[in-house]
Design an enzyme around this catalytic site. Sequence first.
Site, PDB file in Angstrom:
ATOM      1  N   LEU A 665      63.460 -15.096 105.235  1.00  0.00           N
ATOM      2  CA  LEU A 665      64.284 -14.074 104.743  1.00  0.00           C
ATOM      3  C   LEU A 665      63.552 -14.071 102.867  1.00  0.00           C
ATOM      4  O   LEU A 665      62.931 -15.157 102.068  1.00  0.00           O
ATOM      5  CB  LEU A 665      65.985 -14.852 104.199  1.00  0.00           C
ATOM      6  CG  LEU A 665      66.581 -13.937 103.407  1.00  0.00           C
ATOM      7  CD1 LEU A 665      67.244 -13.248 104.085  1.00  0.00           C
ATOM      8  CD2 LEU A 665      67.903 -14.639 102.902  1.00  0.00           C
ATOM      9  N   ARG A 669      59.701  -9.112  96.718  1.00  0.00           N
ATOM     10  CA  ARG A 669      58.146 -10.850  96.402  1.00  0.00           C
ATOM     11  C   ARG A 669      57.438 -10.545  97.093  1.00  0.00           C
ATOM     12  O   ARG A 669      56.914 -11.825  97.994  1.00  0.00           O
ATOM     13  CB  ARG A 669      59.131 -11.616  96.081  1.00  0.00           C
ATOM     14  CG  ARG A 669      59.888 -12.398  95.193  1.00  0.00           C
ATOM     15  CD  ARG A 669      60.144 -13.485  94.453  1.00  0.00           C
ATOM     16  NE  ARG A 669      60.777 -13.956  96.063  1.00  0.00           N
ATOM     17  CZ  ARG A 669      60.876 -15.622  95.402  1.00  0.00           C
ATOM     18  NH1 ARG A 669      60.538 -16.094  94.647  1.00  0.00           N
ATOM     19  NH2 ARG A 669      61.291 -16.443  96.279  1.00  0.00           N
ATOM     20  N   ASN A 694      65.224  -7.921 103.143  1.00  0.00           N
ATOM     21  CA  ASN A 694      66.711  -8.410 102.863  1.00  0.00           C
ATOM     22  C   ASN A 694      66.816  -7.349 101.965  1.00  0.00           C
ATOM     23  O   ASN A 694      68.304  -7.149 100.888  1.00  0.00           O
ATOM     24  CB  ASN A 694      67.494 -10.004 102.415  1.00  0.00           C
ATOM     25  CG  ASN A 694      68.752  -9.390 103.020  1.00  0.00           C
ATOM     26  OD1 ASN A 694      69.454  -9.543 104.158  1.00  0.00           O
ATOM     27  ND2 ASN A 694      68.993 -10.894 102.082  1.00  0.00           N
ATOM     28  N   ASN A 720      71.931  -6.018 102.074  1.00  0.00           N
ATOM     29  CA  ASN A 720      71.325  -7.303 101.122  1.00  0.00           C
ATOM     30  C   ASN A 720      72.518  -8.702 101.372  1.00  0.00           C
ATOM     31  O   ASN A 720      73.254  -8.540 100.510  1.00  0.00           O
ATOM     32  CB  ASN A 720      70.971  -7.071  99.163  1.00  0.00           C
ATOM     33  CG  ASN A 720      70.530  -8.808  98.347  1.00  0.00           C
ATOM     34  OD1 ASN A 720      69.979  -9.306  99.737  1.00  0.00           O
ATOM     35  ND2 ASN A 720      70.420  -8.306  97.910  1.00  0.00           N
ATOM     36  N   ARG A 725      69.989 -14.407 107.208  1.00  0.00           N
ATOM     37  CA  ARG A 725      68.616 -14.971 107.482  1.00  0.00           C
ATOM     38  C   ARG A 725      70.035 -15.815 109.200  1.00  0.00           C
ATOM     39  O   ARG A 725      68.805 -16.019 109.569  1.00  0.00           O
ATOM     40  CB  ARG A 725      69.295 -16.802 106.231  1.00  0.00           C
ATOM     41  CG  ARG A 725      68.635 -17.798 106.848  1.00  0.00           C
ATOM     42  CD  ARG A 725      68.379 -18.704 105.549  1.00  0.00           C
ATOM     43  NE  ARG A 725      68.241 -18.913 104.662  1.00  0.00           N
ATOM     44  CZ  ARG A 725      67.360 -18.624 103.941  1.00  0.00           C
ATOM     45  NH1 ARG A 725      66.301 -19.223 104.351  1.00  0.00           N
ATOM     46  NH2 ARG A 725      67.499 -18.853 102.749  1.00  0.00           N
ATOM     47  N   ASP A 741      62.316 -20.402 102.767  1.00  0.00           N
ATOM     48  CA  ASP A 741      62.322 -19.179 101.908  1.00  0.00           C
ATOM     49  C   ASP A 741      60.225 -18.882 101.690  1.00  0.00           C
ATOM     50  O   ASP A 741      60.089 -19.476 102.547  1.00  0.00           O
ATOM     51  CB  ASP A 741      62.766 -20.131 100.739  1.00  0.00           C
ATOM     52  CG  ASP A 741      63.560 -20.141 100.808  1.00  0.00           C
ATOM     53  OD1 ASP A 741      64.586 -19.235 101.488  1.00  0.00           O
ATOM     54  OD2 ASP A 741      64.708 -21.046 100.009  1.00  0.00           O
ATOM     55  N   ASP A 743      59.407 -18.881 100.172  1.00  0.00           N
ATOM     56  CA  ASP A 743      58.124 -19.132  98.648  1.00  0.00           C
ATOM     57  C   ASP A 743      58.109 -20.655  98.539  1.00  0.00           C
ATOM     58  O   ASP A 743      57.852 -21.703  98.431  1.00  0.00           O
ATOM     59  CB  ASP A 743      59.507 -19.350  97.074  1.00  0.00           C
ATOM     60  CG  ASP A 743      60.346 -19.889  96.665  1.00  0.00           C
ATOM     61  OD1 ASP A 743      61.094 -20.223  97.739  1.00  0.00           O
ATOM     62  OD2 ASP A 743      61.478 -19.420  95.920  1.00  0.00           O
ATOM     63  N   ASP A 830      73.356 -22.037 103.204  1.00  0.00           N
ATOM     64  CA  ASP A 830      72.939 -22.871 103.063  1.00  0.00           C
ATOM     65  C   ASP A 830      74.005 -24.079 103.735  1.00  0.00           C
ATOM     66  O   ASP A 830      74.108 -24.672 104.865  1.00  0.00           O
ATOM     67  CB  ASP A 830      71.565 -23.671 102.541  1.00  0.00           C
ATOM     68  CG  ASP A 830      71.917 -23.755 101.203  1.00  0.00           C
ATOM     69  OD1 ASP A 830      72.703 -23.246 101.045  1.00  0.00           O
ATOM     70  OD2 ASP A 830      70.557 -24.073 100.207  1.00  0.00           O
ATOM     71  N   ARG A 873      78.284 -23.331  93.738  1.00  0.00           N
ATOM     72  CA  ARG A 873      78.097 -24.099  94.995  1.00  0.00           C
ATOM     73  C   ARG A 873      79.183 -25.210  94.840  1.00  0.00           C
ATOM     74  O   ARG A 873      80.076 -25.541  96.039  1.00  0.00           O
ATOM     75  CB  ARG A 873      76.255 -24.806  95.409  1.00  0.00           C
ATOM     76  CG  ARG A 873      75.699 -23.457  94.964  1.00  0.00           C
ATOM     77  CD  ARG A 873      74.027 -24.378  95.057  1.00  0.00           C
ATOM     78  NE  ARG A 873      73.781 -24.972  96.189  1.00  0.00           N
ATOM     79  CZ  ARG A 873      72.790 -24.239  97.373  1.00  0.00           C
ATOM     80  NH1 ARG A 873      73.087 -22.986  97.157  1.00  0.00           N
ATOM     81  NH2 ARG A 873      72.156 -25.177  98.580  1.00  0.00           N
TER      82      ARG A 873
END
Length: 916
Positions: A665, A669, A694, A720, A725, A741, A743, A830, A873
């Site tokens: 996803l 970037r 996304n 978005n 995912r 991810d 990154d 997640d 969260r």
Amino acid sequence: MQRNGGGVGASGQPWVLRRVRLTWLSFMLFFILVFFPLIAHYYLTTIDEAGGPDKRIFGPRPGGELCEAKHVQDLCRIRESVSEELLQLEAKRQELNGEIARLNLRIEACKRSIDSAKQDLLQLKNVISQTEHSYKELMAQNQPKLSLPVRLLPDKDDPGLPPPKSARACRLRSCFDYARCPLTSGFPVYVYDTGSYSWGEYIDPLVKQAFVASVKSNIYITDNPSIACLYVVLVGELQEFPSSPLPSPAELEKQLKALPYWRSDGHNHLLVHLSRKSLTQNFLYNVSTGRAAMAQSTFLEQQYREGFDLVVSPLVHALSEPNFLEVPPQVPVKRKYLFTFQGERVESLRSSLQESPPQSFEEEMEGDPPADYDDRIIGTLKAVQDSHLDQVLVEFTCKNPQPSLATEWALCGEREDRLEVLKASTFALVISPGDGQLVASAGCGMRLFEALEVGAIPVVLGDHSRLPYHQHIRWSEAAILVPKARITELHFLLRSLSDNDLLAMRRQGRFLWETYFSTSENVLNTILASIRTSIQVPAAPIREEPAQEIPHKAGKLAGTDANLADNGDLDLGPVETEPPYASPRFLRNFTYTAADTYRTWNRAPGPFHLFPHTPLDPVLPSEAKFLGSGTGFRPIGGGTGGSGKEFQAALGGNVPREQFTVVMLTYEREEVLMNSLERLNGLPYLNKVVVVWNSPKPPSDDLLWPDIGLPIVVVRTEKNSLNNRFLPWDAVETEAILSIDDDAHLRHDEIMFGFRVWREARDRIVGFPGRFHAWDVNHQSWLYNSNYSCELSMVLTGAAFFHKYYAYLYSYVMPQAIRDMVDEYINCEDIAMNFLVSHITRKPPIKVTSRWTFRCPGCPQALSHDDSHFHERHKCINFFVKVYGYMPLLYTQFRVDSVLFKTRLPHDKTKCFKFI
């Protein structure tokens, strides 16, 4: 005698003096020949740069007057010749260096071409090898591929099956025409329009409206009656109007036979009678329905045909859907009351049972019942209440009893009042009707429904009752089924159940209620699924999300990441790169329906979908792969085992070979994404990379994507959303998904180790960063925690393997409220996936390696660094608990490292993984 060292020469001079003079002359000659021309050239050059030589002192330049001297003419001539040769040699040297550089470039190009050709050759050899291996496996199977049978529809005037001896003798084998429902038919269902038959105007408007809305959303419905397998007729509940009485049984029977596709006996027809009340009509009792099956909530023994007719639950929520957030939590286990019962017995008006069927259902129920245990039940339950050993609530008279059938226990008061009592009850008693010939009643169905809805475990007294869909649902997992003769032992039985068993039953009851009874859509789906399962037709395949690809240019050769660890002299996969290999699909279609009925009906997500593969498929014993069932297996060392080198050359394990798909996803970037994609170059067993773009803004037109030797599919999304995912993209052709991810920074050996571990725990999330849920004592709620801990309960899906099966469940089965909250916070997807998998499996995830984080060094700051990220969260966890009714996450206290890690090995053995 004199020594020779001090003698005198022939000229009379000492020998030493003569030797010194010769040495001095030689030095002067050498100086004149070598250094004088250089010194003279230096001074001449210097004076020339300063404005010209002073001829009074130096005279002409060399070659002129200076070189006219005899002793330097030869030297000047030699100097000029040497200088010219040096210039020629320098030019020749530069020319040769240029030629060498050009040749080196050609050599490098040839090397790359040779390497590419070698890779292509190895790929072709591997394809040939894999093809030969697959062919040998196919021949060894001795099982030919079967094509789908041609569907032959019977003629409209086909006489059909031979008639049974009586209508009560109907069973599927004698009254259902299987020829209209081939295994590959897809189970097409034709639903009669309620306006096409005269009694349709009498049907309860709410029932009719809910039924029509459910039909529109059902995937099996067809408007072509000629291809239909099943014909559905909504027959009730009927409402009587003063100006227009209900049709008589004879009239109703005549109208049924007039249906256009009845075909004289009604075979393959299903008459559906749905009711919203505890007192329901049974107007089909004296109607000859021929070979048509009935689905209703009330049946007499003389009327019910076991294995043919369906006992269904009342349609409580006709047009409104229940609010799952208002359902009480499943914990604490014990509630205020051990058990409760509120009801009033409806006395029978019938004097005795008749040998022959009466004229009406009401007449059948008239008279006194046979000997029953109702009096003993009343006395025993009152004694338990008076003993005060446990707090119970039993009431046998009602201020406002609801209308009910004779010999049945009437419901007390309004539905809201009954639910409030049940919310405080650990168990809810459901007493079967006193008349044993009333095998199913709407009143008992209503009590069962309300108990499951609020988490009171039903205790059904009476073993003659037929509960809804009892052919498929194992009610003993969600309810206590007790014969009335054991009423005196009931209190002891209920007190003996452990908290573990009680919560398991309450959880199973919640699953049954949500899946089969909670909405009108679920009720219709369950009725059709019951028929479909009984005739062994597989469910419709679950849909996949079509991947709308974004075109992109691949022009940048992926290099080798310097941060990747050296794995020593070991490869991470086979020497020959495997070609792309998709996981086999839909191999167990008929097994799910014919042999796995119990699991599909009694475990989430239910029997409504056919999955291409699941993580719950059975595993062969170890010797089967060598004795007749070796298709696709790649045992280590051919079965002999081995350490590092043999281990890396084959997948081994307990299941056949496979590959995995990376789902990445990303959001605007591009540089970070390109670097992450480059790091996947050369990764063994990778099938393809699916990049979920996304952002509404497309990638840059001039962006060059790395060429990693495998397809990179860039998928366009509608909005978005972090839920994207976990969409089950049709581009994902493998069971294994590595969610990562953009990154995330993982070494190849770590990814390969995680993949091998997942293959042995296919039903769980297997990944790298572990987290856990912590209890906030002060606020009596849950917290999300990422600190170092010896327990964990979540593995973040920013770097984790999971089965594609869970992508289907997350997107299409998991409560919509959870996906909505993920979109609201742009967070917690997640956590939601961890909740889902733990809820389905009742197992914790598996963490691999010692990694605690997976972010790449130097990447831009992620959203998770924001303080609000953790507060959101916390809220997500507590909201998800409210939706599920309990905390599904389970703790685990171990992580997985590779076999032989940190083990001292002999010199001829190697590790499985060097750094893990």
